[in-house]
Design a protein around this motif. Structure first.
Motif, PDB file in Angstrom:
ATOM      1  N   GLN A 105      68.072 -16.658 -29.340  1.00 16.22           N
ATOM      2  CA  GLN A 105      68.745 -16.615 -28.045  1.00 16.22           C
ATOM      3  C   GLN A 105      68.448 -17.867 -27.226  1.00 16.22           C
ATOM      4  N   ASP A 106      67.208 -18.360 -27.299  1.00 15.37           N
ATOM      5  CA  ASP A 106      66.848 -19.598 -26.599  1.00 15.37           C
ATOM      6  C   ASP A 106      67.627 -20.796 -27.139  1.00 15.37           C
ATOM      7  N   LYS A 107      67.957 -20.771 -28.426  1.00 14.27           N
ATOM      8  CA  LYS A 107      68.711 -21.857 -29.064  1.00 14.27           C
ATOM      9  C   LYS A 107      70.226 -21.629 -28.975  1.00 14.27           C
ATOM     10  N   CYS A 108      70.620 -20.585 -28.239  1.00 11.83           N
ATOM     11  CA  CYS A 108      72.041 -20.228 -28.056  1.00 11.83           C
ATOM     12  C   CYS A 108      72.716 -19.812 -29.361  1.00 11.83           C
ATOM     13  N   TRP A 109      71.946 -19.225 -30.249  1.00 12.46           N
ATOM     14  CA  TRP A 109      72.516 -18.633 -31.453  1.00 12.46           C
ATOM     15  C   TRP A 109      72.759 -17.158 -31.173  1.00 12.46           C
ATOM     16  N   ARG A 110      73.696 -16.603 -31.886  1.00 13.85           N
ATOM     17  CA  ARG A 110      74.000 -15.191 -31.750  1.00 13.85           C
ATOM     18  C   ARG A 110      73.258 -14.412 -32.826  1.00 13.85           C
ATOM     19  N   VAL A 111      72.821 -13.203 -32.490  1.00  9.51           N
ATOM     20  CA  VAL A 111      71.975 -12.419 -33.395  1.00  9.51           C
ATOM     21  C   VAL A 111      72.560 -11.023 -33.578  1.00  9.51           C
ATOM     22  N   CYS A 112      72.556 -10.579 -34.839  1.00 10.37           N
ATOM     23  CA  CYS A 112      72.994  -9.224 -35.171  1.00 10.37           C
ATOM     24  C   CYS A 112      71.896  -8.547 -35.985  1.00 10.37           C
ATOM     25  N   PHE A 113      71.556  -7.319 -35.588  1.00 11.98           N
ATOM     26  CA  PHE A 113      70.646  -6.495 -36.365  1.00 11.98           C
ATOM     27  C   PHE A 113      71.453  -5.345 -36.956  1.00 11.98           C
ATOM     28  N   VAL A 114      71.404  -5.201 -38.265  1.00 10.45           N
ATOM     29  CA  VAL A 114      72.047  -4.078 -38.943  1.00 10.45           C
ATOM     30  C   VAL A 114      70.926  -3.199 -39.481  1.00 10.45           C
ATOM     31  N   TRP A 115      70.913  -1.942 -39.075  1.00 15.15           N
ATOM     32  CA  TRP A 115      69.896  -1.019 -39.553  1.00 15.15           C
ATOM     33  C   TRP A 115      70.376  -0.367 -40.839  1.00 15.15           C
ATOM     34  N   GLU A 116      69.454  -0.157 -41.735  1.00 15.52           N
ATOM     35  CA  GLU A 116      69.729   0.470 -43.029  1.00 15.52           C
ATOM     36  C   GLU A 116      70.485   1.787 -42.873  1.00 15.52           C
ATOM     37  N   CYS A 117      70.136   2.562 -41.865  1.00 14.92           N
ATOM     38  CA  CYS A 117      70.771   3.875 -41.677  1.00 14.92           C
ATOM     39  C   CYS A 117      72.256   3.763 -41.352  1.00 14.92           C
ATOM     40  N   ALA A 118      72.710   2.586 -40.933  1.00 16.56           N
ATOM     41  CA  ALA A 118      74.128   2.398 -40.617  1.00 16.56           C
ATOM     42  C   ALA A 118      74.995   2.394 -41.869  1.00 16.56           C
ATOM     43  N   ILE A 119      74.387   2.147 -43.029  1.00 19.05           N
ATOM     44  CA  ILE A 119      75.192   2.079 -44.262  1.00 19.05           C
ATOM     45  C   ILE A 119      74.712   3.027 -45.342  1.00 19.05           C
ATOM     46  N   ARG A 120      73.697   3.788 -45.054  1.00 13.18           N
ATOM     47  CA  ARG A 120      73.103   4.665 -46.054  1.00 13.18           C
ATOM     48  C   ARG A 120      73.548   6.106 -45.862  1.00 13.18           C
ATOM     49  N   GLY A 121      73.559   6.873 -46.930  1.00 15.65           N
ATOM     50  CA  GLY A 121      73.863   8.290 -46.840  1.00 15.65           C
ATOM     51  C   GLY A 121      75.248   8.618 -47.367  1.00 15.65           C
ATOM     52  N   LYS A 122      75.754   9.762 -46.951  1.00 13.75           N
ATOM     53  CA  LYS A 122      77.077  10.187 -47.386  1.00 13.75           C
ATOM     54  C   LYS A 122      78.130   9.210 -46.874  1.00 13.75           C
ATOM     55  N   LYS A 123      79.157   9.027 -47.677  1.00 11.44           N
ATOM     56  CA  LYS A 123      80.268   8.128 -47.331  1.00 11.44           C
ATOM     57  C   LYS A 123      79.775   6.708 -47.077  1.00 11.44           C
ATOM     58  N   SER A 124      78.850   6.227 -47.892  1.00 11.39           N
ATOM     59  CA  SER A 124      78.286   4.896 -47.677  1.00 11.39           C
ATOM     60  C   SER A 124      79.345   3.800 -47.815  1.00 11.39           C
ATOM     61  N   ARG A 125      80.321   3.979 -48.688  1.00  7.76           N
ATOM     62  CA  ARG A 125      81.394   2.981 -48.835  1.00  7.76           C
ATOM     63  C   ARG A 125      82.132   2.783 -47.508  1.00  7.76           C
ATOM     64  N   GLN A 126      82.484   3.895 -46.854  1.00 11.97           N
ATOM     65  CA  GLN A 126      83.176   3.798 -45.570  1.00 11.97           C
ATOM     66  C   GLN A 126      82.267   3.182 -44.505  1.00 11.97           C
ATOM     67  N   LYS A 127      80.988   3.533 -44.563  1.00  6.92           N
ATOM     68  CA  LYS A 127      80.036   2.971 -43.602  1.00  6.92           C
ATOM     69  C   LYS A 127      79.907   1.461 -43.767  1.00  6.92           C
ATOM     70  N   ILE A 128      79.862   1.003 -45.014  1.00  8.45           N
ATOM     71  CA  ILE A 128      79.764  -0.442 -45.278  1.00  8.45           C
ATOM     72  C   ILE A 128      81.015  -1.148 -44.754  1.00  8.45           C
ATOM     73  N   GLU A 129      82.162  -0.561 -44.975  1.00  6.03           N
ATOM     74  CA  GLU A 129      83.411  -1.147 -44.468  1.00  6.03           C
ATOM     75  C   GLU A 129      83.398  -1.212 -42.941  1.00  6.03           C
ATOM     76  N   ARG A 130      82.900  -0.158 -42.298  1.00  7.57           N
ATOM     77  CA  ARG A 130      82.828  -0.143 -40.831  1.00  7.57           C
ATOM     78  C   ARG A 130      81.885  -1.232 -40.324  1.00  7.57           C
ATOM     79  N   VAL A 131      80.722  -1.361 -40.978  1.00  8.34           N
ATOM     80  CA  VAL A 131      79.750  -2.384 -40.575  1.00  8.34           C
ATOM     81  C   VAL A 131      80.329  -3.775 -40.808  1.00  8.34           C
ATOM     82  N   LYS A 132      80.970  -3.974 -41.943  1.00  3.78           N
ATOM     83  CA  LYS A 132      81.619  -5.265 -42.233  1.00  3.78           C
ATOM     84  C   LYS A 132      82.627  -5.602 -41.139  1.00  3.78           C
ATOM     85  N   ASP A 133      83.469  -4.643 -40.772  1.00  8.56           N
ATOM     86  CA  ASP A 133      84.476  -4.876 -39.735  1.00  8.56           C
ATOM     87  C   ASP A 133      83.832  -5.206 -38.396  1.00  8.56           C
TER      88      ASP A 133
END
Length: 151
Positions: A105-133
């Motif tokens: 943030q000090d260097k004016c870069w943008r940062v994204c944190f993706v948590w494992e739980c956002a793509i894990r579990g039932k319907k993981s394919r759809q979750k990965i697509e949602r996270v990608k989007d």
């Protein structure tokens, strides 16, 4: 009391990878198929982000819920043995995450944190697509400096 001997526990823990984890590979693959190019775990960047998009001045960290002590997450639970070690380890991991966020943030870069739980579990394919989007939308929208994707 641990159910494994010290040597068995050491062997188990030594097989846990720090990079090229399944969540990382799935997100990378989805973004690559969408036409995005990136650098992977480049040592020149503090914290060795999982994905670096120099063109967008953006970095993506894909955090395991256990290793980064994701609070109120079903994939994180405090180990019952060696509690002092684990508390110190999790605290230091969180401090390091905060230091990395501040650095970028000090260097004016943008940062994204993706948590494992956002793509894990039932319907993981759809979750990965949602996270990608979400990541694509974030990359293409330069006004948003920070993004956190949770499950």
């Amino acid at each position: 009391m641990d159910i494994f001997t010290r040597d068995e526990r050491h062997k188990i823990m030594s097989h846990i990878k720090a990079r090229d984890t399944k969540p990382e590979k799935e997100i990378r693959s989805a973004l690559f198929k969408a036409g995005f190019r990136y650098r992977i775990c480049d040592k020149r960047y503090p914290g060795k982000p999982d994905l670096i998009f120099p063109r967008f001045f953006a970095v993506v960290f894909i955090n395991g819920c256990f290793w980064h002590a994701h609070e109120n997450c079903r994939y994180f639970s405090m180990p019952k043995t060696n509690l002092r070690f684990w508390k110190k380890k999790f605290r230091r991991n969180k401090e390091r995450d905060a230091e990395n966020l501040k650095y970028y943030q000090d260097k004016c870069w943008r940062v994204c944190f993706v948590w494992e739980c956002a793509i894990r579990g039932k319907k993981s394919r759809q979750k990965i697509e949602r996270v990608k989007d979400e990541i694509i939308r974030w990359l293409e929208e330069p006004d948003e400096a920070f993004l956190e994707i949770r499950g």
